[in-house]
Design an enzyme around this catalytic site. Structure first.
Site, short mmCIF file in Angstrom:
data_model
loop_
_atom_site.label_atom_id
_atom_site.label_comp_id
_atom_site.label_asym_id
_atom_site.label_seq_id
_atom_site.Cartn_x
_atom_site.Cartn_y
_atom_site.Cartn_z
N GLY A 59 0.83 -1.20 0.00
CA GLY A 59 0.00 0.00 0.00
C GLY A 59 0.86 1.24 0.00
O GLY A 59 2.05 1.17 0.30
N CYS A 86 5.13 -6.25 1.37
CA CYS A 86 5.55 -4.85 1.39
C CYS A 86 4.96 -4.09 2.59
O CYS A 86 5.32 -4.37 3.72
CB CYS A 86 5.19 -4.20 0.05
SG CYS A 86 6.03 -2.66 -0.23
N TYR A 87 4.01 -3.17 2.38
CA TYR A 87 3.44 -2.43 3.53
C TYR A 87 2.86 -3.41 4.56
O TYR A 87 2.98 -3.20 5.77
CB TYR A 87 2.34 -1.47 3.05
CG TYR A 87 1.65 -0.78 4.21
CD1 TYR A 87 2.20 0.36 4.78
CD2 TYR A 87 0.46 -1.27 4.75
CE1 TYR A 87 1.59 0.98 5.87
CE2 TYR A 87 -0.16 -0.66 5.83
CZ TYR A 87 0.41 0.47 6.38
OH TYR A 87 -0.18 1.08 7.47
N HIS A 173 7.17 -7.87 -4.32
CA HIS A 173 5.79 -8.18 -4.74
C HIS A 173 5.73 -9.51 -5.50
O HIS A 173 6.02 -9.55 -6.69
CB HIS A 173 5.25 -7.05 -5.62
CG HIS A 173 4.97 -5.81 -4.84
ND1 HIS A 173 3.73 -5.53 -4.31
CD2 HIS A 173 5.78 -4.80 -4.46
CE1 HIS A 173 3.79 -4.39 -3.65
NE2 HIS A 173 5.02 -3.93 -3.72
N GLU A 175 3.19 -11.02 -6.48
CA GLU A 175 2.02 -11.06 -7.37
C GLU A 175 2.30 -10.52 -8.76
O GLU A 175 1.54 -10.76 -9.68
CB GLU A 175 0.84 -10.29 -6.74
CG GLU A 175 0.98 -8.77 -6.67
CD GLU A 175 1.77 -8.27 -5.45
OE1 GLU A 175 2.58 -9.03 -4.91
OE2 GLU A 175 1.59 -7.10 -5.07
N SER A 226 -13.15 1.40 -30.39
CA SER A 226 -11.97 2.17 -30.82
C SER A 226 -11.11 1.36 -31.79
O SER A 226 -10.08 1.84 -32.25
CB SER A 226 -11.14 2.50 -29.59
OG SER A 226 -10.62 1.30 -29.03
N GLY A 227 -11.52 0.10 -32.03
CA GLY A 227 -10.69 -0.77 -32.85
C GLY A 227 -9.68 -1.53 -32.01
O GLY A 227 -8.97 -2.40 -32.51
N GLY A 228 -9.60 -1.21 -30.72
CA GLY A 228 -8.67 -1.89 -29.83
C GLY A 228 -9.22 -3.23 -29.35
O GLY A 228 -10.40 -3.54 -29.56
N VAL A 229 -8.35 -3.99 -28.70
CA VAL A 229 -8.72 -5.35 -28.26
C VAL A 229 -9.91 -5.31 -27.30
O VAL A 229 -10.89 -6.06 -27.47
CB VAL A 229 -7.51 -6.00 -27.53
CG1 VAL A 229 -7.84 -7.41 -27.09
CG2 VAL A 229 -6.29 -6.01 -28.42
N ASP A 230 -9.85 -4.44 -26.31
CA ASP A 230 -10.87 -4.45 -25.25
C ASP A 230 -12.26 -4.10 -25.78
O ASP A 230 -13.23 -4.80 -25.49
CB ASP A 230 -10.49 -3.48 -24.13
CG ASP A 230 -9.08 -3.72 -23.61
OD1 ASP A 230 -8.59 -4.84 -23.79
OD2 ASP A 230 -8.48 -2.79 -23.05
N SER A 231 -12.34 -3.02 -26.55
CA SER A 231 -13.69 -2.62 -27.00
C SER A 231 -14.20 -3.56 -28.09
O SER A 231 -15.40 -3.81 -28.18
CB SER A 231 -13.70 -1.17 -27.46
OG SER A 231 -12.91 -1.00 -28.61
N THR A 232 -13.29 -4.13 -28.88
CA THR A 232 -13.74 -5.07 -29.91
C THR A 232 -14.32 -6.32 -29.25
O THR A 232 -15.39 -6.82 -29.63
CB THR A 232 -12.57 -5.48 -30.84
OG1 THR A 232 -12.04 -4.30 -31.43
CG2 THR A 232 -13.01 -6.43 -31.93
N LYS A 370 -5.54 -7.83 -19.01
CA LYS A 370 -5.31 -7.84 -20.46
C LYS A 370 -5.10 -9.24 -21.02
O LYS A 370 -5.69 -9.61 -22.04
CB LYS A 370 -4.08 -6.97 -20.74
CG LYS A 370 -3.89 -6.64 -22.17
CD LYS A 370 -5.08 -5.88 -22.67
CE LYS A 370 -4.82 -4.85 -23.66
NZ LYS A 370 -5.91 -3.88 -23.75
#
Ligand code: XMP
Length: 514
Positions: A59, A86-87, A173, A175, A226-232, A370
């Site tokens: 954190g 860490c924290y 970290h 993770e 937008s043509g990007g991976v996520d929105s497609t 992603k």
């Protein structure tokens, strides 16, 4: 014999780390249920949940800060194993009378050397491996019952253990993907220390589609694309759920990569079979951004404009109730996704939404990283040229042009961007790097072109490797490719004096410059 809960559950104490959700993700991949909880959770409630283990996240706070998040000390008497990161580890040391000091910072990769590998938590690890750190405070005196099992050159107590209490403290970290054996350490903790069964989970796409169907009913959805991976992939999932009730909308802001509009039209024709609505809005974006150089202001202006235009478009279509966006988890966390995390940037599809949005939001990928999103795309039959497309930020080239944006600087940025992409693709490196782009730095330097002095803008090059966006390292590209990119930009883009390569890891530097 140590107590083991029969519950397949680990509680993650969320101290506000940017990578807190990544811990949950690692556990989810192992088939372990994980729940993020506020560190001030009552002991009674922990008992009720009956977890097999606890993980304290990192954190942004220091244990010496006023109002620093803490836990009830009785937690150490519950006989539940704890992995403290860490924290989380600094807090344990502080509460149990060890000593934490401020001002010994380490960010990025470091070598961890193990003293011995007797603990089960280290099963399968090598005696020395790379770990990622991101900390300002350090534990210098251990609390009673703890011993050091691994150190970095700067931090002696980088990996500690209290075998009786089954508490493990790590200054690094585990993770993040760039920590070697990090997933192994979390797996060992869950399986060998907490006694949980490991059964890797797969993503249930039918369930996602079914959820959208139920949520939308007979209404209509406009989907920001937008043509990007996520929105497609978002549009594809929604298309599978509701068919022609879906209206994809592409806003031509003028801030995208050259040729994006044509790519969007191609992708939707080929793979989604729905024609997107194209809204031409280049001039309005440029005029609203005129004279604005603050990155957060740019993001807000662009975000608000996008939403306004989507709302306007939605009003033209009868029966639209929902706005769909390709928000993924890293967008959420970097825009202050949890109570105690610091705000890094306002990713426009999260931070820029007005309080009174006339449409309900649908974000089917909000919980995914992603690499998971790409997996969903591949399972849905999208080809690699779509799923392997580099991510591109919502505010587009606006956050790759430091300072205020003019039509001329934007044109130079886009031309340089085209060169970078062409050369990366020509060298067969497109699928290997995570993102690659030039930055108009706003700094001027001297060059000599054709015997004449040019006092032109310096272009920064940012090319790096990552898989889940939370950490990244700069790509070790062959020098001749870098040379080619540099030569072409300086020769072909007017007014550019030199090209510099950004060799900063994330953390501490973010991927984008703004
Ligand atoms: P940073 O720069 O935060 O970038 O390390 C992480 C990833 O997010 C993208 N990015 C954005 N995406 N709106 C977006 O939709 C934004 O404001 C934004 N800022 C950064 C960036 O390109 C990288 O993939």
């Amino acid at each position: 014999m140590a107590y083991h809960s029969s519950n397949n559950l680990i509680l993650i104490f969320d101290f506000g780390s940017q990578t807190c959700h990544l811990i949950k993700r690692r556990l989810r991949d192992l088939g372990v249920d994980a729940k993020l909880v506020d560190p001030e959770i009552k002991i009674g409630q922990i008992k009720k949940l009956n977890p097999a283990g606890l993980i304290f996240s990192g954190g942004p706070a220091s244990v010496y800060q006023k109002d620093a998040p803490a836990v009830d000390k009785d937690i150490f008497n519950l006989d539940i194993p704890i992995l403290a990161i860490c924290y989380g580890w600094q807090l344990i040391a502080h509460l149990l009378k060890g000593k934490v000091v401020s001002g010994r910072q380490e960010y990025g990769p470091h070598k961890l050397k193990l003293k011995n590998q007797n603990s089960k938590i280290l099963q399968g690890a090598k005696p020395q491996f790379t770990v990622w750190l991101s900390h300002a405070d350090t534990v210098v005196d251990l609390p009673q019952g703890f011993k050091i099992i691994g150190s970095t050159s700067q931090v002696k107590a980088a990996f500690v253990i209290n075998p009786d209490k089954r508490i493990f403290g790590v200054q690094f970290h585990p993770e993040v993907e760039h920590t070697q054996f990090g997933t192994r350490i979390i797996k060992n903790f869950a399986h060998l220390i907490c006694g949980l069964k490991i059964k890797p989970k797969t993503i249930d796409i039918d369930q996602i589609i079914q959820k959208i169907k139920t949520q939308v009913g007979h209404h209509k959805v406009v989907c920001a694309v937008s043509g990007g991976v996520d929105s497609t992939i978002t549009a594809l999932l929604i298309g599978k759920a509701i068919g022609r009730q879906l209206y994809p909308v592409y806003i031509e802001s003028g801030l995208m990569r050259l040729g994006t509009k044509e790519e969007v039209e191609h992708i939707f024709k080929e793979f989604i079979k729905i024609k997107p609505i194209i809204v031409q809005a280049q001039d309005i974006f440029l005029s609203k951004l005129k004279g604005v150089s603050d990155p957060e202001k740019k993001r807000k202006i662009i975000g608000h404009l996008y939403i306004k235009l989507f709302e306007k478009e939605a009003k033209r279509i009868k029966g639209v109730k929902f706005l769909a966006q390709g928000t993924i988890y890293s967008d959420v966390i970097e825009s202050k996704g949890s109570k105690r995390s610091s705000k890094i940037k306002s990713h426009h599809n999260v931070g820029g939404l007005p309080k009174k949005l006339g449409l309900k939001l649908i974000e089917p990928l909000r919980e995914f990283y992603k690499d998971e999103v790409k997996k969903i795309g591949r399972k849905l039959g999208l080809p690699p040229e779509v799923t392997n497309k580099q991510p591109f930020p919502g505010p587009g080239q606006a956050i790759r042009i430091i300072g205020s944006i003019t039509k001329q600087r934007l044109a130079k940025q886009q031309q340089a961007d085209k060169i970078v992409l062409e050369e990366i693709k020509k060298a067969g490196l497109y699928d290997q790097v995570f993102q690659s782009f030039p930055i108009m730095t706003g700094i001027k330097s001297t060059a000599v072109k054709g015997d004449a002095r040019v006092y032109g803008e310096v272009v920064g090059l940012r090319i790096y490797d990552s898989s889940n966006i939370m950490t990244a390292s700069w790509s070790r590209l062959p020098y001749d490719i870098l040379q080619k990119i540099s030569t072409r930009i300086v020769n072909e883009v007017p007014g550019i004096s030199r090209v510099v390569y950004d060799i900063t890891t994330k953390p501490p530097a973010t991927m984008e410059w703004e």
